[in-house]
Design a protein around this motif. Structure first.
Motif, mmCIF file in Angstrom:
data_model
loop_
_atom_site.group_PDB
_atom_site.id
_atom_site.type_symbol
_atom_site.label_atom_id
_atom_site.label_comp_id
_atom_site.label_asym_id
_atom_site.label_seq_id
_atom_site.Cartn_x
_atom_site.Cartn_y
_atom_site.Cartn_z
ATOM 1 N N ASN A 45 -17.103 -42.095 12.468
ATOM 2 C CA ASN A 45 -18.252 -42.787 13.047
ATOM 3 C C ASN A 45 -19.171 -43.368 11.980
ATOM 4 N N ASP A 46 -18.703 -43.383 10.705
ATOM 5 C CA ASP A 46 -19.489 -43.904 9.579
ATOM 6 C C ASP A 46 -20.863 -43.236 9.479
ATOM 7 N N GLN A 47 -20.892 -41.935 9.696
ATOM 8 C CA GLN A 47 -22.125 -41.165 9.588
ATOM 9 C C GLN A 47 -22.082 -40.279 8.347
ATOM 10 N N GLU A 48 -23.278 -39.955 7.826
ATOM 11 C CA GLU A 48 -23.342 -39.092 6.658
ATOM 12 C C GLU A 48 -22.744 -37.714 6.952
ATOM 13 N N VAL A 49 -22.100 -37.141 5.938
ATOM 14 C CA VAL A 49 -21.467 -35.829 6.064
ATOM 15 C C VAL A 49 -22.293 -34.812 5.273
ATOM 16 N N PRO A 50 -22.860 -33.807 5.926
ATOM 17 C CA PRO A 50 -23.661 -32.814 5.205
ATOM 18 C C PRO A 50 -22.782 -31.845 4.427
ATOM 19 N N VAL A 51 -23.124 -31.629 3.164
ATOM 20 C CA VAL A 51 -22.421 -30.670 2.315
ATOM 21 C C VAL A 51 -23.460 -29.718 1.739
ATOM 22 N N TYR A 52 -23.269 -28.435 1.978
ATOM 23 C CA TYR A 52 -24.241 -27.448 1.515
ATOM 24 C C TYR A 52 -24.281 -27.355 -0.018
ATOM 25 N N GLY A 53 -25.503 -27.257 -0.556
ATOM 26 C CA GLY A 53 -25.684 -27.037 -1.988
ATOM 27 C C GLY A 53 -25.036 -28.126 -2.817
ATOM 28 N N ASN A 54 -24.217 -27.702 -3.795
ATOM 29 C CA ASN A 54 -23.496 -28.674 -4.628
ATOM 30 C C ASN A 54 -22.042 -28.851 -4.184
ATOM 31 N N GLY A 55 -21.659 -28.176 -3.111
ATOM 32 C CA GLY A 55 -20.303 -28.333 -2.579
ATOM 33 C C GLY A 55 -19.239 -27.563 -3.325
ATOM 34 N N ASN A 56 -19.635 -26.687 -4.244
ATOM 35 C CA ASN A 56 -18.653 -25.988 -5.073
ATOM 36 C C ASN A 56 -18.115 -24.698 -4.463
ATOM 37 N N ASN A 57 -18.642 -24.284 -3.329
ATOM 38 C CA ASN A 57 -18.141 -23.067 -2.684
ATOM 39 C C ASN A 57 -16.679 -23.251 -2.311
ATOM 40 N N ILE A 58 -15.868 -22.242 -2.598
ATOM 41 C CA ILE A 58 -14.413 -22.348 -2.458
ATOM 42 C C ILE A 58 -13.915 -21.511 -1.286
ATOM 43 N N ARG A 59 -13.003 -22.106 -0.518
ATOM 44 C CA ARG A 59 -12.350 -21.414 0.590
ATOM 45 C C ARG A 59 -10.836 -21.628 0.486
ATOM 46 N N ASP A 60 -10.086 -20.648 0.992
ATOM 47 C CA ASP A 60 -8.640 -20.792 1.139
ATOM 48 C C ASP A 60 -8.386 -21.318 2.546
ATOM 49 N N TRP A 61 -7.531 -22.339 2.682
ATOM 50 C CA TRP A 61 -7.337 -22.998 3.970
ATOM 51 C C TRP A 61 -5.954 -22.708 4.541
ATOM 52 N N LEU A 62 -5.938 -22.427 5.843
ATOM 53 C CA LEU A 62 -4.723 -22.030 6.553
ATOM 54 C C LEU A 62 -4.583 -22.865 7.818
ATOM 55 N N HIS A 63 -3.462 -23.562 7.955
ATOM 56 C CA HIS A 63 -3.237 -24.335 9.173
ATOM 57 C C HIS A 63 -3.080 -23.380 10.345
ATOM 58 N N VAL A 64 -3.683 -23.729 11.471
ATOM 59 C CA VAL A 64 -3.728 -22.806 12.611
ATOM 60 C C VAL A 64 -2.338 -22.452 13.135
ATOM 61 N N THR A 65 -1.379 -23.350 13.029
ATOM 62 C CA THR A 65 -0.025 -23.039 13.478
ATOM 63 C C THR A 65 0.606 -21.945 12.625
ATOM 64 N N ASP A 66 0.337 -21.976 11.325
ATOM 65 C CA ASP A 66 0.825 -20.918 10.451
ATOM 66 C C ASP A 66 0.162 -19.586 10.801
ATOM 67 N N HIS A 67 -1.098 -19.633 11.180
ATOM 68 C CA HIS A 67 -1.790 -18.422 11.601
ATOM 69 C C HIS A 67 -1.137 -17.849 12.868
ATOM 70 N N CYS A 68 -0.827 -18.721 13.809
ATOM 71 C CA CYS A 68 -0.194 -18.273 15.061
ATOM 72 C C CYS A 68 1.149 -17.601 14.806
ATOM 73 N N SER A 69 1.943 -18.166 13.926
ATOM 74 C CA SER A 69 3.257 -17.576 13.643
ATOM 75 C C SER A 69 3.108 -16.218 12.972
ATOM 76 N N ALA A 70 2.058 -16.070 12.157
ATOM 77 C CA ALA A 70 1.821 -14.787 11.500
ATOM 78 C C ALA A 70 1.451 -13.705 12.513
ATOM 79 N N ILE A 71 0.586 -14.037 13.450
ATOM 80 C CA ILE A 71 0.168 -13.057 14.457
ATOM 81 C C ILE A 71 1.345 -12.683 15.355
ATOM 82 N N ASP A 72 2.152 -13.653 15.693
ATOM 83 C CA ASP A 72 3.366 -13.408 16.475
ATOM 84 C C ASP A 72 4.242 -12.368 15.772
ATOM 85 N N LEU A 73 4.461 -12.557 14.483
ATOM 86 C CA LEU A 73 5.293 -11.638 13.710
ATOM 87 C C LEU A 73 4.665 -10.251 13.648
ATOM 88 N N ILE A 74 3.371 -10.182 13.392
ATOM 89 C CA ILE A 74 2.680 -8.904 13.273
ATOM 90 C C ILE A 74 2.717 -8.145 14.604
#
Length: 338
Positions: free
Chosen positions: A203-232
């Motif tokens: 929508n060509d709108q500004e995107v808010p980024v907290y602080g300096n944007g350096n906070n790090i996260r590990d990203w997991l596709h939801v389908t991979d999460h579903c397959s993991a729970i199925d196995l568990i």
């Protein structure tokens, strides 16, 4: 026929899990229990409403009388518990609802599951219960890392984790606890970083980024999460905890820039805003234990984000309908942007 109760199945991860299980297991009866809060959405399930082995139940997990009656009537074999208030920013504004749903609601479900002797109670939690890591790429959370939550949200999830553990130790209730890294993918509610960025950039709108944007996260596709729970659910020994991570560490700024580039837009849309209170520096989890059980993610971040961006391009009607009303009021309160 095996009966599986999925709580929070109108939400993002729970909703994807409901669809995953219905498409994989025609011999299972899937019950989707959800209170339909602001983030609950059933339009995603229009295709599966015709399935004879699918049922929706509109119910509050903290309503003890209704939950216990439901469990006694249906006698579920498995409970996969996603239902939770999950947005950190909202937990900072109003912790009470997080305690009610995430702690008291979980305890009600545990009591009901204990009464009917379910085969397995799978409790879906988060890596945020471990607290934060320093910006050191050689350190990771494993299943034995201490629990040190830093937000009301993560504290409520840590509390529910401990309750689930206690019901296993005290009453012998068969359980597993899963702790995942940040999920993304189809039907992701647009208050979270990736769908928020996609929807605003389109929508060509500004995107808010907290602080300096350096906070790090590990990203997991939801389908991979579903397959993991199925196995568990099917293979894991009762009482075990499993980390589910994608080995896709990215800073928030990297994520936003990747999405902007993929849509051919300008990085001028990035707007740095006042950092969130108690903003954890880095999350990263070691999924070796789960990989030894036989799980492996399909998506790396590049393929996963391409799939997700395309899904949002193909399903504008879904997310544009959400970007109104209460969501707009919340957004204006949370960020000062155009």
């Amino acid at each position: 026929m095996t009966k599986i109760l999925v709580t929070g199945g109108a939400g993002f991860i729970g909703g994807n899990f409901v669809q995953y299980m219905l498409k994989k297991y025609s011999e299972y009866e899937i019950y989707n229990l959800d209170m339909l809060t602001y983030a609950g959405d059933l339009t995603k399930h229009q295709e599966i409403e015709q399935y004879k082995n699918y049922s929706f139940i509109n119910m509050d997990i903290a309503d003890r009388t209704s939950i216990e009656a439901l469990f006694e009537e249906e006698e579920f074999d498995y409970v996969v518990h996603f239902a939770a208030e999950s947005h950190v920013d909202r937990s900072i504004d109003d912790p009470a609802i997080f305690i009610r749903t995430n702690v008291l609601g979980t305890q009600v479900l545990l009591d009901a599951a204990k009464q009917i002797n379910v085969k397995k109670f799978v409790h879906v939690s988060t890596d945020e219960v471990y607290g934060e890591l320093e910006f050191d790429s050689d350190t990771f959370f494993d299943e034995n890392s201490p629990i040190q939550p830093n937000s009301p949200y993560s504290a409520s999830k840590a509390s529910s984790d401990l309750l689930v553990r206690a019901y296993n130790e005290t009453y012998g209730l068969p359980v597993n606890i899963t702790r995942c890294s940040n999920n993304y993918g189809p039907y992701h509610f647009p208050e979270k970083l990736i769908p928020l960025t996609i929807s605003r950039v389109l929508n060509d709108q500004e995107v808010p980024v907290y602080g300096n944007g350096n906070n790090i996260r590990d990203w997991l596709h939801v389908t991979d999460h579903c397959s993991a729970i199925d196995l568990i659910m099917h293979e894991a020994k009762s009482g075990e905890v499993f980390n589910i991570g994608g080995h896709n560490e990215k800073s928030n700024l990297e994520v936003v820039r990747t999405i902007i580039r993929s849509l051919g837009k300008s990085e001028d849309l990035i707007k740095f805003v006042t950092d969130r209170k108690g903003h954890d520096k880095r999350y990263a989890i070691d999924p070796t234990k789960l990989e030894q059980l036989g799980w492996k993610p399909v998506y790396d971040f590049e393929s996963g984000i391409a799939h997700t961006v395309q899904w949002f391009l193909d399903n504008k009607d879904w997310w544009e309908n959400i970007l109104s009303g209460e969501y707009q009021s919340y957004f204006k309160k949370q960020y000062t942007l155009k």
